[in-house]
Motif scaffolding. Sequence first.
Motif, PDB file in Angstrom:
ATOM      1  N   ALA A 217      -6.301  -3.331  -1.846  1.00  0.00           N
ATOM      2  CA  ALA A 217      -5.765  -2.544  -2.966  1.00  0.00           C
ATOM      3  C   ALA A 217      -4.281  -2.805  -3.163  1.00  0.00           C
ATOM      4  O   ALA A 217      -3.782  -2.811  -4.301  1.00  0.00           O
ATOM      5  N   GLN A 221      -2.600  -3.918  -6.650  1.00  0.00           N
ATOM      6  CA  GLN A 221      -1.575  -3.077  -7.263  1.00  0.00           C
ATOM      7  C   GLN A 221      -0.363  -3.903  -7.678  1.00  0.00           C
ATOM      8  O   GLN A 221       0.183  -3.717  -8.772  1.00  0.00           O
ATOM      9  N   ILE A 249     -11.560  -2.988 -10.845  1.00  0.00           N
ATOM     10  CA  ILE A 249     -10.290  -2.457 -10.328  1.00  0.00           C
ATOM     11  C   ILE A 249      -9.715  -1.310 -11.142  1.00  0.00           C
ATOM     12  O   ILE A 249      -8.920  -0.529 -10.639  1.00  0.00           O
ATOM     13  N   LEU A 338      -5.462   2.663  -5.689  1.00  0.00           N
ATOM     14  CA  LEU A 338      -4.677   1.433  -5.777  1.00  0.00           C
ATOM     15  C   LEU A 338      -3.409   1.480  -4.925  1.00  0.00           C
ATOM     16  O   LEU A 338      -2.583   0.571  -4.989  1.00  0.00           O
TER      17      LEU A 338
END
Length: 481
Positions: A217, A221, A249, A338
């Motif tokens: 994640a 991000q 996502i 995220l």
Amino acid sequence: MKEALANLERTTDSPLFVTLGRIFQAAGHELSLVGGPVRDAFLGRKAPDLDFTTSANPDETLAILKPHVDAHWDIGRAFGTIGARIGDDTIEITTYRADQYQQDSRNPEVTFGKSLEDDLFRRDFTVNSMALRLTSERGGAAPVEVGAKQFVDPYKGLQDLLDGVLRTPGKPEDSFSDDPLRMLRAARFASQLGFEIEPATFEAMQAMAGRIEIISAERIQVELTKLMLGKHPRAGLEALVDSGLAAQILPELPALKLETDEHHHHKDVYEHTLTVVEQAIDYEKDYNLEGDFILRFAALMHDTGKPLTRKLEPGGGVSFYHHDMVGSKLTIKRMKALKFDNDTIKAVARLVELHLRFFGYSDQAWTDSAIRRYVRDADDQLLRLHALTRADVTTRNKRKADRLAHAYDDLEQRIGVIMEQEQLNALRPDLSGEDIMRILDLKPSKQVGEAYAFLMELRLEEGPIGAEEAEKRLLAWWANR
């Protein structure tokens, strides 16, 4: 082509490159400027970071650099990277790499390569697979000479750069299998550079979108943030949605493509959202918010509560009651997944929660107390809320758009007047927590918080009333509670 090469020579005309080339040449190793800095040099701009690749291993690189740099660090040694500072320049030098992901791994298996061409082949896109060799060539593709340096472009990245095309050096399926994050980077570069993703590359993204699940994640991000801060975020976001990556996502985005029927009609929420993102960027300069991720991501997420709150009304209407509150909760959930930091999550979620608040003002002017509450609730997000609220007007009805714009002009003007009169940026009751405990003879407790809340409501409703009057009201409230 000649102009691009001239840009490269001009941008890289620095004693730094001469020094680095000389010391690595003397040590018997190759050194090349590589990737983004070369690409950006062709575009006539200086890259924020200077990345080099070398035949030397990390220990050898460190030994070569030490006598010539002001500072050095080896935090990336495990990945073959040594960092250093020379004067005003910060550089990173990485040993030739040939790593890849295993089928079920969330991290790449780091392996070192043997040649510059192999290193360039394992990079994400041809526009990032160009190098400027600073030492003599030890075999490989014939370079194009640029001054005393040598331009190496075995995968025709310069032509793709000139054409504005993103493609992988080898088969896209192999590239995306080696590192699935490259699919997300394609969308990010579409946003940053405004380039089109070559059809075969995009088809591979569609076929392999599910593979992104093995990427951490944190890495996702970083790429999503860069995408949102690009010059063309719509292009990047459309690439995410159309490839299927967004469903993996950021599923709240494709969910905005709500179905309509012949009896119930409403604005295309997905297209509206992309337009709001673009308009929010246009408003950034008006509020000194250039390149503001919080504003842009709030614009992206502001209507994500609509799919869960849509209700088909009799007569063909559609309602989305409380989609602001639902969207705020969805935003918090997604941003936590995220791995965004808490302050960023709080700011974005607050903007999503408040994005509808103004629209009641356009129907009937607010009281001063309502304006105080608006400022209090927005807190340090007030300027972003101004920009987001204005950006949320996408109607094609010019009369309606003008009415809303004038109403918000009036609201901002009234906020300014009240702020000047009452210093609303530091909105507090007339008595502090310590005053409350002294007056009511309390210790820190829930009752102190309730008394503070009472005084805050009084402040919002009536403005400043002074400590003496506030104490009288507090004692009366306490006696009657």
